[in-house]
Structure formats: structure tokens, C-alpha cells
Design a protein around this motif. Structure first.
Motif, short mmCIF file in Angstrom:
data_model
loop_
_atom_site.label_atom_id
_atom_site.label_comp_id
_atom_site.label_asym_id
_atom_site.label_seq_id
_atom_site.Cartn_x
_atom_site.Cartn_y
_atom_site.Cartn_z
N PRO A 152 9.17 -6.26 5.10
CA PRO A 152 9.24 -7.61 5.67
C PRO A 152 10.50 -8.35 5.26
CG PRO A 152 7.58 -7.53 3.94
CD PRO A 152 8.15 -6.15 4.05
N GLN A 153 10.77 -9.42 5.99
CA GLN A 153 11.88 -10.32 5.64
C GLN A 153 11.45 -10.99 4.33
OE1 GLN A 153 12.43 -12.93 9.02
NE2 GLN A 153 14.61 -13.16 8.66
N GLY A 154 12.33 -11.04 3.34
CA GLY A 154 11.92 -11.65 2.07
C GLY A 154 11.33 -10.63 1.12
N ASP A 155 10.73 -11.09 0.05
CA ASP A 155 10.25 -10.19 -1.00
C ASP A 155 8.79 -9.84 -0.85
OD1 ASP A 155 12.75 -10.27 -2.18
OD2 ASP A 155 12.26 -12.16 -3.17
N SER A 156 8.48 -8.60 -1.23
CA SER A 156 7.09 -8.18 -1.07
C SER A 156 6.62 -7.25 -2.19
CB SER A 156 6.92 -7.47 0.26
OG SER A 156 7.73 -6.31 0.27
N LEU A 157 7.36 -7.25 -3.32
CA LEU A 157 6.95 -6.37 -4.41
C LEU A 157 5.77 -6.98 -5.16
CD1 LEU A 157 10.44 -5.32 -5.82
CD2 LEU A 157 8.92 -4.01 -4.33
N LEU A 158 4.95 -6.11 -5.72
CA LEU A 158 3.81 -6.58 -6.52
C LEU A 158 4.30 -6.88 -7.94
CD1 LEU A 158 1.33 -3.99 -5.07
CD2 LEU A 158 1.30 -6.46 -4.66
N THR A 159 4.15 -8.12 -8.36
CA THR A 159 4.78 -8.58 -9.59
C THR A 159 4.16 -7.98 -10.85
OG1 THR A 159 3.35 -10.51 -9.55
CG2 THR A 159 5.56 -10.77 -8.64
N VAL A 197 11.10 -1.42 -15.19
CA VAL A 197 11.07 -2.87 -15.38
C VAL A 197 10.21 -3.52 -14.28
CG1 VAL A 197 13.39 -2.76 -16.38
CG2 VAL A 197 13.12 -3.49 -14.02
N TYR A 198 9.91 -4.80 -14.49
CA TYR A 198 9.07 -5.54 -13.53
C TYR A 198 9.95 -6.31 -12.54
CZ TYR A 198 5.08 -4.23 -16.30
OH TYR A 198 4.12 -3.48 -16.91
N PRO A 199 9.43 -6.54 -11.32
CA PRO A 199 10.22 -7.21 -10.29
C PRO A 199 10.83 -8.54 -10.71
CG PRO A 199 8.23 -6.31 -9.32
CD PRO A 199 8.12 -6.09 -10.81
N SER A 200 10.16 -9.27 -11.60
CA SER A 200 10.69 -10.58 -12.01
C SER A 200 12.05 -10.46 -12.72
CB SER A 200 9.70 -11.28 -12.92
OG SER A 200 9.50 -10.52 -14.08
N GLU A 201 12.35 -9.24 -13.20
CA GLU A 201 13.63 -9.03 -13.90
C GLU A 201 14.73 -8.51 -12.97
OE1 GLU A 201 12.83 -6.68 -17.60
OE2 GLU A 201 10.76 -6.96 -16.95
N LEU A 202 14.47 -8.48 -11.66
CA LEU A 202 15.44 -7.90 -10.72
C LEU A 202 16.18 -8.97 -9.93
CD1 LEU A 202 13.29 -5.06 -9.10
CD2 LEU A 202 14.80 -4.89 -11.09
N MET A 247 15.68 -5.93 -5.63
CA MET A 247 14.32 -5.93 -5.05
C MET A 247 14.31 -5.29 -3.67
SD MET A 247 12.43 -9.48 -5.92
CE MET A 247 13.08 -10.49 -7.23
N ARG A 248 15.32 -5.63 -2.87
CA ARG A 248 15.40 -5.05 -1.52
C ARG A 248 15.46 -3.53 -1.60
NH1 ARG A 248 13.22 -7.61 1.86
NH2 ARG A 248 14.31 -6.92 3.68
N ARG A 249 16.30 -3.04 -2.52
CA ARG A 249 16.47 -1.58 -2.60
C ARG A 249 15.18 -0.89 -3.05
NH1 ARG A 249 21.36 -1.11 -6.20
NH2 ARG A 249 21.33 -3.37 -6.38
N VAL A 250 14.43 -1.56 -3.95
CA VAL A 250 13.15 -1.01 -4.38
C VAL A 250 12.17 -0.98 -3.18
CG1 VAL A 250 11.14 -1.36 -5.87
CG2 VAL A 250 13.46 -1.79 -6.77
N THR A 251 12.18 -2.05 -2.41
CA THR A 251 11.29 -2.13 -1.24
C THR A 251 11.60 -1.00 -0.26
OG1 THR A 251 11.48 -4.52 -1.49
CG2 THR A 251 10.41 -3.75 0.49
N ILE A 252 12.90 -0.68 -0.14
CA ILE A 252 13.30 0.39 0.77
C ILE A 252 12.84 1.75 0.25
CG2 ILE A 252 15.37 1.60 1.63
CD1 ILE A 252 16.39 -1.56 1.77
N ALA A 253 12.97 1.95 -1.07
CA ALA A 253 12.49 3.20 -1.66
C ALA A 253 10.98 3.35 -1.42
CB ALA A 253 12.79 3.22 -3.17
N ARG A 254 10.26 2.26 -1.59
CA ARG A 254 8.81 2.29 -1.39
C ARG A 254 8.46 2.66 0.06
NH1 ARG A 254 5.43 -3.15 -2.25
NH2 ARG A 254 6.80 -3.72 -0.55
N ALA A 255 9.24 2.15 1.00
CA ALA A 255 8.94 2.41 2.42
C ALA A 255 9.21 3.86 2.81
CB ALA A 255 9.75 1.48 3.31
N VAL A 256 10.25 4.47 2.24
CA VAL A 256 10.64 5.81 2.70
C VAL A 256 10.05 6.94 1.87
CG1 VAL A 256 12.80 4.96 3.75
CG2 VAL A 256 12.85 5.90 1.44
#
Ligand SMILES: Nc1ncnc2c1ncn2[C@@H]1O[C@H](COP(=O)(O)OP(=O)(O)OP(=O)(O)O)[C@@H](O)[C@H]1O
Ligand SMILES: [Mg+2]
Length: 224
Positions: free
Chosen positions: A91-98, A138-143, A148-157
Motif C-alpha cells: 500500500p501507499q504509506g507504511d504497513s509494517l507490523l511494529t 531491528v524493529y520498524p520504529s528504528e527504520l 521501511m519501503r524496502r522491507v515491505t517490498i521484500a515481504r511482498a516478493v
């Protein structure tokens, strides 16, 4: 093969007592291995269209078919299974689980599915490509936003889904990271995943096998 398509899709919103069509009679076909880029001015209906394709929003009229089946007939359980395994949304914006680390976020489908072993080597390879290897624990709050975007992309693929739908996935990335992400999408589309990316970054259009333009809720092939 056609994975996802829509027929005469209409979504209306109301503003100041006036109804308007945010998505106006849209037909889209998303085939196996295709890499579709959708451009269009802000407010033209791109995010609304993606939400309809994912079954997150209900259309006023028209249908969305996944693998030939009308998704409006699917219950919430089936829809969330599909979104976990088959159609990945960035999604547009952040969506990682904190409350989860980067590693746990990326492997989330395996953590909750519990069916298959997490693909450890693929995780290492993706993390390396996306430059997030040192961030796995590390946790998303430290990114930063771009991390964060790059992590979201890794999660999707990570699990090679049937379809990836990404809403401005490289919006806050520099040129180098934007290319890396587009390369990953291109590679995965070469392996059969259909990729749909919404973007304002015209320098990425050459990655696409098809470029579409959205304007006032209508979708048309882009003249290039
Ligand atoms: N929940 C809502 N209620 C009313 N209007 C909405 C709602 N969501 C979106 N809209 C309106 O629908 C239109 C399309 O919005 P949408 O978010 O799909 O645009 P977009 O093309 O994704 O824009 P951007 O490039 O800025 O992300 C806009 O005019 C927006 O203001
Ligand atoms: Mg949008």
C-alpha cells in the motif's frame, strides 16, 4: 493466463453532497508475467482502483475476477487467504507490523501460515539486493521511511505470489534503490508473477511491459 481482471468497474464517492466517479467504467486485464505500470495525476483514482482489485473496497457496479471467479462471492476468510498468499499488496504509506522485527515482518506469511518452511536463502538474497541485511533483527520504529519501503517490498516478493500490486512503492527511494526495486519486480515478473505498479516516476516506465494512464477515473493505454 489471466490472473486478475475487472469488467466495467465503477466506484462512486460523495463530496459536498455531489456524487462523482473515482473509478469510472474500468476494464483491466492482469496476466501472468505481465509488468503493468499505472500513472496518472494525483486524485485520478489509482489507489481506489487498486483497493477494488484487492476486494478491500466494494464497487457500485462491475466485477473483479480472480482466476475466473467473481471476488464479490468470496467471504472475508477466503479474501484474506488470497491476500496473504496470492495477491500481495504494497500500500501507499507504511504497513509494517511494529511489534515484529524486520525479519519477522518479511516472513510473516510463513509465521502465520505455518505450513511451509521459511525460504531462508531467498530471504538472505533479497535482503542483500535491497540493502537491508543489517536491519533484519531491528524493529520498524528504528527504520527510515525508505528502509521501511524496502522491507515491505521484500515481504511482498518473498513467496513469489501470483500478483503483486504496489502503490507508489518507490515513492521515497533514491534513484539507486528505485532501480533495485524495479529490477526485483522485473525479475519476479519474469518468473510468472503479474506485477502492477502505480508510480509518478516516469524514469521507471521502461521497466513495464504495458503502461496505462488513469485520468478522472478512466483507465487508458498511455501514449508514449
Ligand atoms: N473514502 C473516500 N471518500 C470520498 N472521496 C474519496 C475517498 N477516497 C478517495 N476519494 C477521492 O477519490 C478520488 C480518487 O482518489 P485516489 O486515492 O484513488 O487517487 P490517486 O490517483 O491514488 O491519487 P494519489 O496519486 O494522490 O495517490 C480523489 O478525488 C479522492 O479525493
Ligand atoms: Mg494514491
Amino acid at each position: 493466463m489471466e490472473y486478475l481482471c475487472s469488467e466495467k468497474l465503477v466506484k462512486e464517492y460523495e463530496r459536498r453532497g455531489k456524487t462523482f466517479r473515482a473509478v469510472d467504467d474500468v476494464d483491466i486485464q492482469i496476466n501472468k508475467g505481465e509488468f503493468i505500470i499505472i500513472t496518472g495525476e494525483s486524485g485520478s483514482g489509482k489507489t481506489t482502483l487498486l483497493n477494488l482489485l484487492l476486494g478491500l473496497t466494494k464497487p457500485e457496479s462491475g466485477t473483479v475476477l480472480f482466476d475466473g471467479e467473481d471476488i464479490s462471492t468470496f467471504d472475508d476468510k477466503r479474501l484474506s487467504e488470497i491476500r496473504n498468499e496470492k495477491i500481495k499488496y504494497i500500500p501507499q504509506g507504511d504497513s509494517l507490523l511494529t511489534s515484529l522485527t524486520v525479519r519477522e515482518n518479511i516472513l510473516f506469511p510463513y509465521v502465520i501460515g505455518g505450513k511451509e518452511e521459511p525460504p531462508k536463502e531467498r530471504l538472505i538474497e533479497l535482503a542483500e539486493k535491497l540493502g537491508i541485511t543489517d536491519l533484519l533483527d531491528v524493529y520498524p520504529s528504528e527504520l527510515s521511511g525508505g528502509e521501511m519501503r524496502r522491507v515491505t517490498i521484500a515481504r511482498a516478493v518473498i513467496n513469489k505470489p501470483a500478483v503483486i500490486i504496489a502503490d507508489e512503492p518507490t515513492g521515497n527511494l533514491d534513484r539507486d534503490n528505485t532501480s533495485k526495486v524495479m529490477e526485483i519486480f522485473k525479475d519476479i515478473s519474469g518468473e510468472g508473477t503479474a506485477v502492477v505498479v502505480v508510480t509518478h516516476q516516469r524514469e521507471t516506465l521502461d521497466y513495464a511491459s504495458k503502461v496505462l494512464n488513469m485520468s478522472h477515473g478512466r483507465l487508458a493505454p498511455e501514449n508514449r
